[in-house]
Design an enzyme around this catalytic site. Structure first.
Site, PDB file in Angstrom:
ATOM      1  N   GLY A  59       0.838  -1.203   0.000  1.00  0.00           N
ATOM      2  CA  GLY A  59       0.000   0.000   0.000  1.00  0.00           C
ATOM      3  C   GLY A  59       0.867   1.245   0.000  1.00  0.00           C
ATOM      4  O   GLY A  59       0.520   2.266  -0.604  1.00  0.00           O
ATOM      5  N   HIS A 192      -5.335  -6.426   6.822  1.00  0.00           N
ATOM      6  CA  HIS A 192      -6.331  -5.603   6.120  1.00  0.00           C
ATOM      7  C   HIS A 192      -7.519  -6.447   5.631  1.00  0.00           C
ATOM      8  O   HIS A 192      -7.565  -7.642   5.857  1.00  0.00           O
ATOM      9  CB  HIS A 192      -5.658  -4.842   4.980  1.00  0.00           C
ATOM     10  CG  HIS A 192      -4.701  -3.792   5.484  1.00  0.00           C
ATOM     11  ND1 HIS A 192      -4.640  -2.523   4.963  1.00  0.00           N
ATOM     12  CD2 HIS A 192      -3.787  -3.822   6.494  1.00  0.00           C
ATOM     13  CE1 HIS A 192      -3.725  -1.823   5.629  1.00  0.00           C
ATOM     14  NE2 HIS A 192      -3.191  -2.590   6.541  1.00  0.00           N
ATOM     15  N   ARG A 223       6.535  -0.419 -21.380  1.00  0.00           N
ATOM     16  CA  ARG A 223       6.193  -1.792 -21.719  1.00  0.00           C
ATOM     17  C   ARG A 223       4.717  -2.131 -21.645  1.00  0.00           C
ATOM     18  O   ARG A 223       4.350  -3.298 -21.713  1.00  0.00           O
ATOM     19  CB  ARG A 223       6.957  -2.740 -20.817  1.00  0.00           C
ATOM     20  CG  ARG A 223       8.345  -2.966 -21.337  1.00  0.00           C
ATOM     21  CD  ARG A 223       8.883  -4.246 -20.794  1.00  0.00           C
ATOM     22  NE  ARG A 223      10.152  -4.589 -21.422  1.00  0.00           N
ATOM     23  CZ  ARG A 223      10.940  -5.549 -20.977  1.00  0.00           C
ATOM     24  NH1 ARG A 223      10.612  -6.202 -19.895  1.00  0.00           N
ATOM     25  NH2 ARG A 223      12.046  -5.843 -21.617  1.00  0.00           N
ATOM     26  N   GLU A 337      -5.010  -8.215  21.704  1.00  0.00           N
ATOM     27  CA  GLU A 337      -4.106  -7.318  20.963  1.00  0.00           C
ATOM     28  C   GLU A 337      -4.835  -6.037  20.586  1.00  0.00           C
ATOM     29  O   GLU A 337      -5.986  -6.087  20.143  1.00  0.00           O
ATOM     30  CB  GLU A 337      -3.597  -8.030  19.703  1.00  0.00           C
ATOM     31  CG  GLU A 337      -2.391  -7.376  19.093  1.00  0.00           C
ATOM     32  CD  GLU A 337      -1.826  -8.160  17.893  1.00  0.00           C
ATOM     33  OE1 GLU A 337      -0.732  -7.806  17.452  1.00  0.00           O
ATOM     34  OE2 GLU A 337      -2.479  -9.095  17.394  1.00  0.00           O
TER      35      GLU A 337
HETATM   36  C1  LIG Z   1      -3.852   4.607   5.687  1.00  0.00           C
HETATM   37  C2  LIG Z   1      -2.720   3.698   5.290  1.00  0.00           C
HETATM   38  N1  LIG Z   1      -2.026   3.984   4.171  1.00  0.00           N
HETATM   39  C3  LIG Z   1      -1.018   3.205   3.758  1.00  0.00           C
HETATM   40  C4  LIG Z   1      -0.645   2.083   4.458  1.00  0.00           C
HETATM   41  C5  LIG Z   1       0.516   1.266   3.978  1.00  0.00           C
HETATM   42  O1  LIG Z   1       0.170  -0.009   3.532  1.00  0.00           O
HETATM   43  P1  LIG Z   1       1.265  -1.168   3.490  1.00  0.00           P
HETATM   44  O2  LIG Z   1       1.444  -1.649   4.874  1.00  0.00           O
HETATM   45  O3  LIG Z   1       0.657  -2.203   2.574  1.00  0.00           O
HETATM   46  O4  LIG Z   1       2.504  -0.591   2.924  1.00  0.00           O
HETATM   47  C6  LIG Z   1      -1.319   1.738   5.632  1.00  0.00           C
HETATM   48  C7  LIG Z   1      -0.903   0.553   6.378  1.00  0.00           C
HETATM   49  O5  LIG Z   1      -1.527  -0.058   7.149  1.00  0.00           O
HETATM   50  C8  LIG Z   1      -2.385   2.577   6.061  1.00  0.00           C
HETATM   51  O6  LIG Z   1      -3.051   2.305   7.192  1.00  0.00           O
END
Ligand SMILES: Cc1ncc(COP(=O)(O)O)c(C=O)c1O
Length: 402
Positions: A59, A192, A223, A337
């Site tokens: 993410g 998630h 590409r 947790e």
């Molecule tokens: C709001 C938000 N953005 C981005 C991320 C980053 O995702 P990742 O852990 O897949 O890099 C997170 C991670 O939990 C997040 O809570």
């Protein structure tokens, strides 16, 4: 992996069929990004109702890619270094750092205490002539009024990125979160809504943006099926397989991640249903207990909103807030947790001080309050057992007597 918590944030993330999908890819020996990634991207785009989806390795990478694409020279409406970018102060580090890394000046906005999401009134006050981008975060399954946010960004010609890493599957007026802005970003990290172990996705509806994302994801290569032919013709002296038309990263996922992510996405409706059911069961059990003394408040949802819950957020009643630290330790000892809400008011973090992100020491009272009063616990994707429910509720209620 052995989980040492009795009630962990997330457990049994992978089913046998997820693992089998991953092993199938391993056995095929086509491990690097290939057909499975394409298949996942296509399915993801269709499910969310967007034209394009591009998978990446996290993410955080999705945020990095969407941000750099927004300032790319090939884009008509783009930011330039020194422009201002709006971001809620209750944010995740890698929602913020790509802005700084791309030369933008982050402007922090407080959040709404009831939704944990960006406060649009505070945001409007902070838009200046230098504002060029909004990095909005849809927090833990909820969002702000995204239609209004979109309207404001359109009116001011601002690029809107929706960091939807915590809210895959949530819908506002039946439209998926992450599909309102120019770009949507998603995370498939372990805890998630769906997981591929590590993984992420960027979505958009504009073909040019897609081409930029495609190129930046892998070395600035040309590409994508469409640009490959075009560039080969345009640069006949170069080896058509090695033409670099843009700047680039390497944010590619593997086909193993894609195959697991795809298998998980097919089950997301079931996951959403189970998490909602468990959330309702826990709240009902808490509120109906003879020991219920309004220890907590819970997030409320507007009728036109369908959440895909990430977790159960517990906002401690003012009366008991002074015990929070002690209570979190108590829960941990009991094997329950917990987590803070994202990373709290990010201006309280040493990294924000290291980079002097709040030189005027601006206050963000709502983000501070959330940091001080709220935390979350996980929601299972199978029905919580009666024993687990009893154990969890009994301990959560103890904040009033600790
Ligand atoms: C709001 C938000 N953005 C981005 C991320 C980053 O995702 P990742 O852990 O897949 O890099 C997170 C991670 O939990 C997040 O809570």
């Amino acid at each position: 992996m052995k989980n040492f918590f009795k009630y962990p944030l997330h457990e049994n993330a992978f089913s046998t069929s997820d693992i089998k999908e991953g092993i199938r890819v391993l056995l095929s020996k086509q491990i690097t990004m290939s057909k499975k990634t394409k298949e996942f991207e296509k399915y993801f785009a269709k499910k969310l109702g967007v034209k394009y989806a591009l998978m990446v390795n996290s993410g955080s990478s999705a945020n990095l890619l969407a941000t750099f694409a927004s300032g790319n020279p090939l884009r008509k409406n783009k930011f330039k270094p020194g422009d201002e970018a709006i971001i809620p102060v209750l944010c995740w580090p890698t929602s913020l750092w790509p802005l700084v890394q791309a030369g933008l000046k982050p402007i922090f906005v407080d959040v709404d205490i009831n939704t944990l999401n960006i406060d649009l009134n505070d945001m409007k006050k902070k838009i200046t002539k230098k504002t060029k981008l909004i990095m909005n975060i849809n927090v833990l399954g909820l969002s702000t009024n995204l239609n209004r946010l979109k309207e404001i960004s359109k009116k001011k010609n601002l690029i809107l990125i929706e960091d939807n890493c915590e809210s895959l599957g949530s819908k506002l007026n039946n439209k998926h979160l992450g599909t309102f802005g120019d770009f949507g970003t998603f995370s498939f990290y372990y805890s998630h809504q769906i997981t591929s172990g590590e993984g992420g996705m960027v979505t958009c509806n504009n073909e040019k943006d897609y081409e930029i994302l495609y190129s930046l994801r892998a070395h600035g290569w040309s590409r994508s099926p469409k640009t490959f032919k075009k560039t080969s013709k345009k640069y006949p002296k170069l080896d058509p397989r090695f033409i670099f038309t843009n700047m680039g990263f390497n944010l590619r996922p593997t086909d193993i991640q894609a195959s697991i992510g795809l298998n998980q996405l097919k089950k997301i409706n079931y996951f959403i249903k189970q998490r909602t059911l468990n959330r309702n069961l826990i709240i009902k059990k808490l509120e109906n207990s003879k020991n219920w003394k309004n220890q907590y408040n819970f997030l409320k949802v507007e009728p036109n909103f369908k959440p895909s819950w990430f977790s159960l957020v517990l906002m401690i009643n003012n009366k008991y807030v002074h015990k929070k630290k002690r209570f979190i330790n108590f829960l941990s000892k009991k094997g329950i947790e917990t987590r803070p809400i994202i990373s709290g008011n990010f201006m309280n973090q040493p990294a924000a001080k290291l980079y002097k992100l709040n030189p005027n020491k601006e206050k963000f009272p709502n983000a501070d309050k959330i940091e001080k009063t709220a935390f979350f616990i996980g929601l299972k994707t199978k029905k919580i057992s009666n024993d687990e429910l009893e154990y969890l509720v009994k301990n959560l209620l103890k904040i009033s007597v600790l």
